[in-house]
Motif scaffolding. Sequence first.
Motif, PDB file in Angstrom:
ATOM      1  N   GLN A 283      52.733 -46.425   8.977  1.00 31.47           N
ATOM      2  CA  GLN A 283      51.914 -47.620   9.214  1.00 31.47           C
ATOM      3  C   GLN A 283      51.986 -48.577   8.028  1.00 31.47           C
ATOM      4  O   GLN A 283      51.914 -49.786   8.210  1.00 31.47           O
ATOM      5  N   LEU A 284      52.139 -48.045   6.828  1.00 31.29           N
ATOM      6  CA  LEU A 284      52.281 -48.915   5.661  1.00 31.29           C
ATOM      7  C   LEU A 284      53.576 -49.705   5.719  1.00 31.29           C
ATOM      8  O   LEU A 284      53.603 -50.905   5.444  1.00 31.29           O
ATOM      9  N   LEU A 285      54.670 -49.051   6.100  1.00 28.41           N
ATOM     10  CA  LEU A 285      55.979 -49.710   6.067  1.00 28.41           C
ATOM     11  C   LEU A 285      56.257 -50.531   7.329  1.00 28.41           C
ATOM     12  O   LEU A 285      56.828 -51.619   7.246  1.00 28.41           O
ATOM     13  N   ALA A 286      55.858 -50.019   8.500  1.00 21.66           N
ATOM     14  CA  ALA A 286      56.202 -50.685   9.758  1.00 21.66           C
ATOM     15  C   ALA A 286      55.040 -51.431  10.376  1.00 21.66           C
ATOM     16  O   ALA A 286      55.237 -52.300  11.225  1.00 21.66           O
ATOM     17  N   GLY A 287      53.806 -51.108   9.987  1.00 24.00           N
ATOM     18  CA  GLY A 287      52.646 -51.753  10.568  1.00 24.00           C
ATOM     19  C   GLY A 287      52.293 -51.164  11.931  1.00 24.00           C
ATOM     20  O   GLY A 287      53.061 -50.398  12.514  1.00 24.00           O
ATOM     21  N   THR A 288      51.134 -51.534  12.426  1.00 24.44           N
ATOM     22  CA  THR A 288      50.692 -51.035  13.729  1.00 24.44           C
ATOM     23  C   THR A 288      51.007 -52.012  14.849  1.00 24.44           C
ATOM     24  O   THR A 288      50.879 -51.670  16.020  1.00 24.44           O
ATOM     25  N   GLY A 289      51.414 -53.244  14.497  1.00 22.51           N
ATOM     26  CA  GLY A 289      51.717 -54.260  15.508  1.00 22.51           C
ATOM     27  C   GLY A 289      50.614 -55.297  15.612  1.00 22.51           C
ATOM     28  O   GLY A 289      49.430 -54.963  15.566  1.00 22.51           O
ATOM     29  N   LEU A 290      51.010 -56.536  15.740  1.00 22.31           N
ATOM     30  CA  LEU A 290      50.039 -57.623  15.890  1.00 22.31           C
ATOM     31  C   LEU A 290      49.205 -57.411  17.149  1.00 22.31           C
ATOM     32  O   LEU A 290      49.743 -57.247  18.236  1.00 22.31           O
ATOM     33  N   GLY A 291      47.881 -57.426  16.990  1.00 26.77           N
ATOM     34  CA  GLY A 291      47.003 -57.280  18.141  1.00 26.77           C
ATOM     35  C   GLY A 291      46.625 -55.860  18.470  1.00 26.77           C
ATOM     36  O   GLY A 291      45.946 -55.611  19.469  1.00 26.77           O
ATOM     37  N   ALA A 292      47.061 -54.880  17.629  1.00 28.35           N
ATOM     38  CA  ALA A 292      46.702 -53.485  17.871  1.00 28.35           C
ATOM     39  C   ALA A 292      45.232 -53.263  17.522  1.00 28.35           C
ATOM     40  O   ALA A 292      44.751 -53.722  16.483  1.00 28.35           O
ATOM     41  N   TRP A 293      44.524 -52.559  18.378  1.00 28.55           N
ATOM     42  CA  TRP A 293      43.115 -52.271  18.159  1.00 28.55           C
ATOM     43  C   TRP A 293      42.955 -51.107  17.195  1.00 28.55           C
ATOM     44  O   TRP A 293      43.822 -50.250  17.074  1.00 28.55           O
ATOM     45  N   GLN A 294      41.820 -51.120  16.492  1.00 24.62           N
ATOM     46  CA  GLN A 294      41.513 -50.036  15.564  1.00 24.62           C
ATOM     47  C   GLN A 294      40.002 -49.863  15.489  1.00 24.62           C
ATOM     48  O   GLN A 294      39.252 -50.841  15.595  1.00 24.62           O
ATOM     49  N   PHE A 295      39.578 -48.625  15.304  1.00 25.15           N
ATOM     50  CA  PHE A 295      38.149 -48.389  15.084  1.00 25.15           C
ATOM     51  C   PHE A 295      37.871 -48.554  13.596  1.00 25.15           C
ATOM     52  O   PHE A 295      38.519 -47.945  12.754  1.00 25.15           O
ATOM     53  N   TRP A 296      36.885 -49.411  13.286  1.00 17.28           N
ATOM     54  CA  TRP A 296      36.540 -49.719  11.907  1.00 17.28           C
ATOM     55  C   TRP A 296      35.192 -49.090  11.571  1.00 17.28           C
ATOM     56  O   TRP A 296      34.170 -49.462  12.133  1.00 17.28           O
ATOM     57  N   ALA A 298      33.517 -49.472   8.948  1.00 17.57           N
ATOM     58  CA  ALA A 298      32.655 -50.433   8.259  1.00 17.57           C
ATOM     59  C   ALA A 298      31.728 -51.158   9.226  1.00 17.57           C
ATOM     60  O   ALA A 298      30.601 -51.518   8.868  1.00 17.57           O
ATOM     61  N   LYS A 299      32.193 -51.394  10.447  1.00 20.29           N
ATOM     62  CA  LYS A 299      31.382 -52.116  11.417  1.00 20.29           C
ATOM     63  C   LYS A 299      30.969 -51.249  12.597  1.00 20.29           C
ATOM     64  O   LYS A 299      30.235 -51.698  13.478  1.00 20.29           O
ATOM     65  N   GLY A 300      31.479 -50.024  12.637  1.00 19.31           N
ATOM     66  CA  GLY A 300      31.103 -49.123  13.700  1.00 19.31           C
ATOM     67  C   GLY A 300      31.566 -49.563  15.069  1.00 19.31           C
ATOM     68  O   GLY A 300      30.907 -49.295  16.072  1.00 19.31           O
ATOM     69  N   MET A 301      32.695 -50.232  15.132  1.00 15.40           N
ATOM     70  CA  MET A 301      33.213 -50.701  16.418  1.00 15.40           C
ATOM     71  C   MET A 301      34.720 -50.891  16.335  1.00 15.40           C
ATOM     72  O   MET A 301      35.307 -50.905  15.245  1.00 15.40           O
ATOM     73  N   SER A 302      35.339 -51.039  17.506  1.00 18.60           N
ATOM     74  CA  SER A 302      36.776 -51.288  17.568  1.00 18.60           C
ATOM     75  C   SER A 302      37.038 -52.772  17.789  1.00 18.60           C
ATOM     76  O   SER A 302      36.359 -53.410  18.594  1.00 18.60           O
ATOM     77  N   PHE A 303      37.993 -53.322  17.070  1.00 15.60           N
ATOM     78  CA  PHE A 303      38.448 -54.684  17.326  1.00 15.60           C
ATOM     79  C   PHE A 303      39.844 -54.844  16.752  1.00 15.60           C
ATOM     80  O   PHE A 303      40.338 -53.972  16.031  1.00 15.60           O
ATOM     81  N   PHE A 304      40.517 -55.939  17.089  1.00 15.39           N
ATOM     82  CA  PHE A 304      41.946 -56.069  16.793  1.00 15.39           C
ATOM     83  C   PHE A 304      42.249 -56.926  15.583  1.00 15.39           C
ATOM     84  O   PHE A 304      43.408 -57.094  15.225  1.00 15.39           O
TER      85      PHE A 304
END
Length: 394
Positions: A283-296, A298-304
Amino acid sequence: MLVPLLVLFMLSCIFDPADRVLSLKVPLFVACWALTIMHCAFHRERSRLPLELVVYTLLFVAIPFASIVGYYVTGGGDPFQGLPLLKGYALVSLGVLLYLNRIDVLPYFAAVLTGLALLIVGVAAAVAANPELYDLLYLPGALSGLLYLDRRDYGGLVLLQVYFVTSPMLVVSIAYYFHLARTHAVRRRRLFYAALSALSCAAMFVAGTRSNIIVALLLPLALVLLYSRSRLNGALLSAAAAALVAGLFLEEISQLFDPTEVSNFTKLSLLRDYAETLSQPLQLLAGTGLGAWQFWEAKGMSFFISELTYLEMIRNFGLFGALLMLALLLYPVVYAFALRRASAQRNLALAWAFYLLMCFSNPNLFSSMGILVLSVVLANLFRLDRSPRPSFAP
């Protein structure tokens, strides 16, 4: 016909940034390109482009597009927002459009931004004089995606925030009118342009976010230094003014950067989320892709998308893609201050540099806001500072 359409497009980007009210941004942009293609068809001699501008535009779109392709190739599924987000990157082609038509859109852009500044100051004054307007404007502003009213508590310092989301774009009108105030031949006009630049500074300050307040104070000082005949005197004057402001508002400034303040605490917590995500080599070298969702966490929710733009670039595009995109973003600044030391557009490049600084902690870079500013800066740099170079004929 093209200029009125461009003005309408800018009005739509600045006063309907979320495209929720009239939804005119895409139709207007397509109409502008349709007229440009017709113009080029009848004036082939004016359809040549600088090779650098062509390469820049293609790279700017290719990096996010490649990340989206990579997302699908590796089996990424829904929810995914890559294709809608790609529209913002494609808007960089506006720079090509402006160059092809040899249009200096900057005076119109600055005029529209002045309208925004008047609106911000007017709403702030009205709400301060009539507090009941706060409740009347709160919901319509939020629903439109243009205005967010708040009373921000920065560790005990409570400020009325009249945050128009497009207010960071005022860096352009500040720099543009400052330039005219220093260079116009007529003294009365110089005073008028100085007042317009000060109006944009005041509007940015009233908008109330940390980044807006800081830039509203520091950008004029940087412009004073840029236009000083004696760089030493300009540096001393700017440093003295900065020290005076810091001394007078030391307590307030410290409260703005209080790590326990809610917004600051959330952003600092996001760093832990990024550290965990980017600790994985792929993920550091290739990334997850523009617009990929992730659970954060810090905010207790998923957003892209998060507010930490430059770390988000690494998450989206990977380390090498993010570095290449960062180089593209910095190119107008390097071009004006290093490659072309006599550039007539150094004030605009400086404004763009401050816009990039503001985007450290807000997601306004790869939207119609940030890309519109970048496109105008690029078009003016190449239009006014071009010299015989390899070119590309579409």
